[in-house]
Design a protein around this motif. Sequence first.
Motif, PDB file in Angstrom:
ATOM      1  N   GLU A  50      51.201  18.965  73.861  1.00 52.12           N
ATOM      2  CA  GLU A  50      51.808  17.936  73.024  1.00 52.12           C
ATOM      3  C   GLU A  50      53.289  18.269  72.783  1.00 52.12           C
ATOM      4  O   GLU A  50      53.610  19.334  72.253  1.00 52.12           O
ATOM      5  N   PRO A  51      54.222  17.375  73.181  1.00 52.52           N
ATOM      6  CA  PRO A  51      55.651  17.691  73.056  1.00 52.52           C
ATOM      7  C   PRO A  51      56.089  18.052  71.636  1.00 52.52           C
ATOM      8  O   PRO A  51      56.877  18.979  71.438  1.00 52.52           O
ATOM      9  N   MET A  52      55.571  17.333  70.637  1.00 54.60           N
ATOM     10  CA  MET A  52      55.973  17.628  69.268  1.00 54.60           C
ATOM     11  C   MET A  52      55.416  18.974  68.792  1.00 54.60           C
ATOM     12  O   MET A  52      55.994  19.604  67.905  1.00 54.60           O
ATOM     13  N   ALA A  53      54.307  19.413  69.368  1.00 56.98           N
ATOM     14  CA  ALA A  53      53.802  20.746  69.051  1.00 56.98           C
ATOM     15  C   ALA A  53      54.807  21.796  69.515  1.00 56.98           C
ATOM     16  O   ALA A  53      55.098  22.771  68.794  1.00 56.98           O
ATOM     17  N   LEU A  54      55.362  21.603  70.707  1.00 57.16           N
ATOM     18  CA  LEU A  54      56.363  22.532  71.230  1.00 57.16           C
ATOM     19  C   LEU A  54      57.618  22.539  70.358  1.00 57.16           C
ATOM     20  O   LEU A  54      58.182  23.601  70.075  1.00 57.16           O
ATOM     21  N   THR A  55      58.027  21.353  69.929  1.00 62.66           N
ATOM     22  CA  THR A  55      59.194  21.253  69.054  1.00 62.66           C
ATOM     23  C   THR A  55      58.971  22.016  67.753  1.00 62.66           C
ATOM     24  O   THR A  55      59.857  22.722  67.262  1.00 62.66           O
ATOM     25  N   CYS A  56      57.776  21.884  67.184  1.00 64.59           N
ATOM     26  CA  CYS A  56      57.470  22.547  65.916  1.00 64.59           C
ATOM     27  C   CYS A  56      57.363  24.060  66.076  1.00 64.59           C
ATOM     28  O   CYS A  56      57.801  24.817  65.195  1.00 64.59           O
ATOM     29  N   ILE A  57      56.775  24.517  67.175  1.00 61.09           N
ATOM     30  CA  ILE A  57      56.683  25.960  67.418  1.00 61.09           C
ATOM     31  C   ILE A  57      58.078  26.548  67.592  1.00 61.09           C
ATOM     32  O   ILE A  57      58.383  27.624  67.068  1.00 61.09           O
ATOM     33  N   LEU A  58      58.936  25.840  68.325  1.00 65.22           N
ATOM     34  CA  LEU A  58      60.322  26.276  68.488  1.00 65.22           C
ATOM     35  C   LEU A  58      61.012  26.399  67.128  1.00 65.22           C
ATOM     36  O   LEU A  58      61.671  27.406  66.835  1.00 65.22           O
ATOM     37  N   GLN A  59      60.849  25.384  66.299  1.00 62.52           N
ATOM     38  CA  GLN A  59      61.457  25.396  64.965  1.00 62.52           C
ATOM     39  C   GLN A  59      60.978  26.593  64.154  1.00 62.52           C
ATOM     40  O   GLN A  59      61.777  27.285  63.516  1.00 62.52           O
ATOM     41  N   SER A  60      59.679  26.858  64.187  1.00 62.73           N
ATOM     42  CA  SER A  60      59.112  27.950  63.412  1.00 62.73           C
ATOM     43  C   SER A  60      59.626  29.303  63.900  1.00 62.73           C
ATOM     44  O   SER A  60      60.006  30.168  63.102  1.00 62.73           O
ATOM     45  N   GLU A  61      59.645  29.501  65.223  1.00 64.97           N
ATOM     46  CA  GLU A  61      60.093  30.781  65.772  1.00 64.97           C
ATOM     47  C   GLU A  61      61.565  31.038  65.465  1.00 64.97           C
ATOM     48  O   GLU A  61      61.948  32.146  65.094  1.00 64.97           O
ATOM     49  N   LEU A  62      62.395  30.001  65.613  1.00 62.55           N
ATOM     50  CA  LEU A  62      63.821  30.185  65.359  1.00 62.55           C
ATOM     51  C   LEU A  62      64.110  30.365  63.870  1.00 62.55           C
ATOM     52  O   LEU A  62      65.035  31.099  63.500  1.00 62.55           O
ATOM     53  N   PHE A  63      63.324  29.716  63.023  1.00 60.06           N
ATOM     54  CA  PHE A  63      63.497  29.898  61.589  1.00 60.06           C
ATOM     55  C   PHE A  63      63.191  31.344  61.199  1.00 60.06           C
ATOM     56  O   PHE A  63      63.937  31.969  60.439  1.00 60.06           O
ATOM     57  N   ASN A  64      62.092  31.885  61.727  1.00 60.43           N
ATOM     58  CA  ASN A  64      61.729  33.266  61.417  1.00 60.43           C
ATOM     59  C   ASN A  64      62.803  34.241  61.918  1.00 60.43           C
ATOM     60  O   ASN A  64      63.101  35.248  61.263  1.00 60.43           O
ATOM     61  N   ARG A  65      63.377  33.918  63.078  1.00 57.02           N
ATOM     62  CA  ARG A  65      64.423  34.788  63.630  1.00 57.02           C
ATOM     63  C   ARG A  65      65.702  34.703  62.791  1.00 57.02           C
ATOM     64  O   ARG A  65      66.349  35.719  62.522  1.00 57.02           O
TER      65      ARG A  65
END
Length: 319
Positions: A50-65
């Motif tokens: 799901e494209p929006m799942a990828l967008t959300c995972i990206l957001q979460s990983e970059l936020f944590n970083r």
Amino acid sequence: MSQAGGDVPAPRKILGSVEYMRICQFINGYHGLAIDCEYELRNRFFKEVEPMALTCILQSELFNRSRGQHWKNDHRGKKLLKAYEDQKELYDNDLLIQMACAEGINPIALCRTLLQEKYKLKHRSHISRMLKHPHLIEDPRLAANVQQCMISDNQEGPITDLRRRIIGEEYELKLKELAKEAGIHFYDEHDLRRMGYDKTPDIKMILPFLYKGSVINWIESKANFGDTKGHKFNIQQQLHSYCNRFGPGLIIYWFGYHEETPHLPDNNIGITVLADFPAKEDLVFMQITQGESPPAETGATKGEFKQTANPDNELTKSS
């Protein structure tokens, strides 16, 4: 949707540990802008997800970083500003984009650091105002660079904030429409606040219903991907208080979730996790017996749960 070769499977919304780890490793190993990383995730490497799942995972990983970089960025502001001033005549309006890629910083985060250093701004609100209205920046070349960063950053900034807010509101509206179609009667957040509640789910049932044998008193909508860490945070910040106040309920992660999320021990307080609105055939509604009045908002219930006889599975009252 179909093609000549047959039906095309729907993008996956529920991800196993191995696939989720592969996505996170790709994100953390990517060198470049987040907006380009998102394009690669969606269109080249994980097209079946799901494209929006990828967008959300990206957001979460970059936020944590990024949480670990704020202190470092603040303390190298002078160096970054000098690098910009030394090179600004060599580029048009993309120098800050080039610097963000080289430094591994979100473009908007870089802009914040430079604006704070250049104009000695103490309050974050002053910086946010300049980002929202770049024409207020006295240096026209810096203003043009900031504007370029605004449209090239999909993680921070007023444009990104607006997009996320619109998506969240869109899926809250979708939840209410689907609930009405299913014959569910509910209070929304505005109704509950008028009643004096502070922390409120998106909808609370006037009468609870059963979903696969579990009592559901409320539903929370999340236009997000439910990874285990984010879900535990949602329990701590919201869902735990909903369960204490209203009883068991349901959270919908519209863009999917990690396969372990529904099975976390933290859910044992009465939380059901789904990736879509529950199917009508899985819902059983309460029928009020003759002479009984509907329950008050305190959570006390009367009557019996029965599978309704009408085809729309609507909430009915026995005569």
